[in-house]
Design a protein around this motif. Structure first.
Motif, PDB file in Angstrom:
ATOM      1  N   ALA A  80      45.812 -66.666   1.069  1.00  0.00           N
ATOM      2  CA  ALA A  80      45.717 -66.459   2.521  1.00  0.00           C
ATOM      3  C   ALA A  80      44.757 -67.424   3.203  1.00  0.00           C
ATOM      4  N   GLU A  84      48.240 -69.674   7.595  1.00  0.00           N
ATOM      5  CA  GLU A  84      48.709 -68.651   8.516  1.00  0.00           C
ATOM      6  C   GLU A  84      50.007 -68.007   8.037  1.00  0.00           C
ATOM      7  N   LYS A  87      49.263 -65.526   5.313  1.00  0.00           N
ATOM      8  CA  LYS A  87      48.621 -64.319   5.861  1.00  0.00           C
ATOM      9  C   LYS A  87      49.681 -63.349   6.385  1.00  0.00           C
ATOM     10  N   ILE A  90      51.760 -61.804   3.554  1.00  0.00           N
ATOM     11  CA  ILE A  90      51.021 -60.786   2.797  1.00  0.00           C
ATOM     12  C   ILE A  90      51.031 -59.453   3.536  1.00  0.00           C
ATOM     13  N   VAL A  91      50.793 -59.500   4.837  1.00  0.00           N
ATOM     14  CA  VAL A  91      50.815 -58.265   5.639  1.00  0.00           C
ATOM     15  C   VAL A  91      52.226 -57.687   5.659  1.00  0.00           C
ATOM     16  N   SER A 117      39.334 -59.696   1.891  1.00  0.00           N
ATOM     17  CA  SER A 117      40.764 -59.864   2.192  1.00  0.00           C
ATOM     18  C   SER A 117      41.064 -59.509   3.636  1.00  0.00           C
ATOM     19  N   THR A 120      39.849 -62.197   5.958  1.00  0.00           N
ATOM     20  CA  THR A 120      40.730 -63.371   5.942  1.00  0.00           C
ATOM     21  C   THR A 120      42.044 -63.095   6.664  1.00  0.00           C
ATOM     22  N   LEU A 121      42.663 -61.953   6.370  1.00  0.00           N
ATOM     23  CA  LEU A 121      43.946 -61.625   7.003  1.00  0.00           C
ATOM     24  C   LEU A 121      43.811 -61.433   8.507  1.00  0.00           C
ATOM     25  N   SER A 122      42.674 -60.878   8.958  1.00  0.00           N
ATOM     26  CA  SER A 122      42.486 -60.615  10.386  1.00  0.00           C
ATOM     27  C   SER A 122      42.274 -61.885  11.197  1.00  0.00           C
ATOM     28  N   SER A 124      44.452 -63.994  11.401  1.00  0.00           N
ATOM     29  CA  SER A 124      45.777 -64.185  11.999  1.00  0.00           C
ATOM     30  C   SER A 124      45.890 -63.322  13.251  1.00  0.00           C
ATOM     31  N   LYS A 127      48.703 -60.589  13.634  1.00  0.00           N
ATOM     32  CA  LYS A 127      48.733 -59.394  12.771  1.00  0.00           C
ATOM     33  C   LYS A 127      47.550 -58.461  13.015  1.00  0.00           C
ATOM     34  N   ILE A 131      46.954 -54.705  11.418  1.00  0.00           N
ATOM     35  CA  ILE A 131      45.809 -54.459  10.540  1.00  0.00           C
ATOM     36  C   ILE A 131      44.955 -53.320  11.086  1.00  0.00           C
TER      37      ILE A 131
END
Length: 358
Positions: A80, A84, A87, A90-91, A117, A120-122, A124, A127, A131
């Motif tokens: 991720a 982008e 990411k 993954i979500v 995690s 990192t994902l947030s 984006s 998403k 999240i």
């Protein structure tokens, strides 16, 4: 890509995508996940090549094996980073539900991985609503209080990212993070990145009455913001003065005294001269609100910064605070005069150059 790289990718993908879940296959999957983690740690090319492993890695998060969960999560984390598309994948593959359950495992290391995690994902923006709706926010706020130092850094980052969505900000507020954010501010360097993110989050939260009440009710809450205003990075100081200004504009009668009591005037005076353009504007506005009367003086007594500050100084009970403010005002006037003199000298040089050219 070399032939060796291609063979490694093909072999690793075959192991991770194997549908069998007997003990030997799970061990192979764990090794494959570790290989993906290693190869994608610093290489964007491998992050792209291994993107098709994401659904299988997400499935591994749901296996009973703790080692499988950990290996898969760390591989997904590296996939991720700075990607982008990964990411989002993954979500979309359903990783959030198992990640949130990791907070109930009672393992600090796994909690730290889960928080990293989510941070990192947030990142984006597309998403963040998803999240926030996953139920992770109360756990992230709990990490602010009880997590490891690194987990706290990542939790602040995740909450800061998620709070750009209004519904998420409301969820953050309900989890009552301000006491923990104040503690982090008090224990961090005022110019640090975590301090800056805490200040930005507090500034967002005080746009709600519950946030303002929480900050003023917390012992040392307003003082922590004032200290950031005095010693923070330029951006951090801007968040701090924005916080105090929001409070004073929302209910001047209620918040004026708690702000003045913490000795905010010297820092505000310095900001009017040395802050960012936004900080300077906010500092001027806040100084006007902090005077006894928020209304301008008559034409005989113009509403100058000096008059505003003198009004405030006359109302400060503490001799130390009053003395500091007076000294800061004198220093501010001196700096202003020096800046004006330099400006005049520069203009004179320009004019001299123009005459010479003619």
């Amino acid at each position: 890509m070399t032939g060796g790289d291609h063979n490694t990718i093909t072999y690793t993908l075959a192991l991770i995508q194997d549908d069998n879940n007997n003990n030997l296959d799970i061990l192979n999957k764990i090794q494959a996940a570790k290989e993906i983690r290693k190869l994608t740690k610093t290489c964007q090319k491998f992050r792209r090549q291994f993107s098709e492993a994401i659904p299988s890695l997400v499935s591994m998060l749901k296996l009973p094996s703790f080692d499988a969960k950990e290996a898969a999560l760390l591989a997904l984390l590296n996939l991720a980073v700075q990607d982008e598309t990964n990411k989002i994948s993954i979500v979309d593959a359903g990783a959030l539900e198992p990640i949130v359950t990791f907070y109930n495992l009672g393992d600090l290391k796994m909690q730290e991985h889960a928080t990293a995690s989510l941070a990192t994902l947030s990142a984006s923006t597309v998403k963040r609503s998803t999240i926030g709706a996953s139920g992770c926010i109360p756990f992230l706020v709990e990490v602010l209080d009880q997590g490891t130092p690194q987990a706290k850094v990542d939790a602040v980052m995740a909450l800061s990212n998620l709070s750009s969505v209004k519904d998420n900000l409301t969820l953050v507020l309900k989890s009552q993070p301000i006491p923990y954010l104040v503690n982090i501010l008090n224990s961090s360097k005022k110019s640090s990145k975590i301090s800056e993110r805490c200040s930005a989050l507090i500034e967002s939260l005080v746009s709600f009455e519950e946030g303002r009440v929480s900050l003023t009710s917390e012992d040392g809450g307003v003082l922590a913001v004032v200290e950031v205003l005095e010693r923070g990075s330029p951006q951090n100081r801007e968040h701090a003065v924005g916080t105090l200004l929001t409070m004073c504009q929302s209910d001047r009668c209620r918040y004026r005294e708690p702000i003045l009591k913490e000795g905010v005037i010297p820092g505000l005076l310095e900001l009017t001269v040395q802050g960012t353009p936004n900080s300077q504007t906010k500092a001027h506005t806040l100084l006007r609100l902090l005077r006894e009367s928020p209304y301008p003086r008559s034409e005989l007594e113009p509403d100058t910064l000096e008059n505003i500050v003198c009004d405030i100084i006359s109302q400060i009970e503490s001799e130390e605070q009053s003395g500091n403010a007076k000294q800061m005002l004198a220093d501010m006037v001196q700096v202003s005069m020096e800046q004006s003199l330099r400006h005049l000298q520069q203009r004179a040089l320009v004019c001299t150059s123009e005459v010479s050219l003619k």
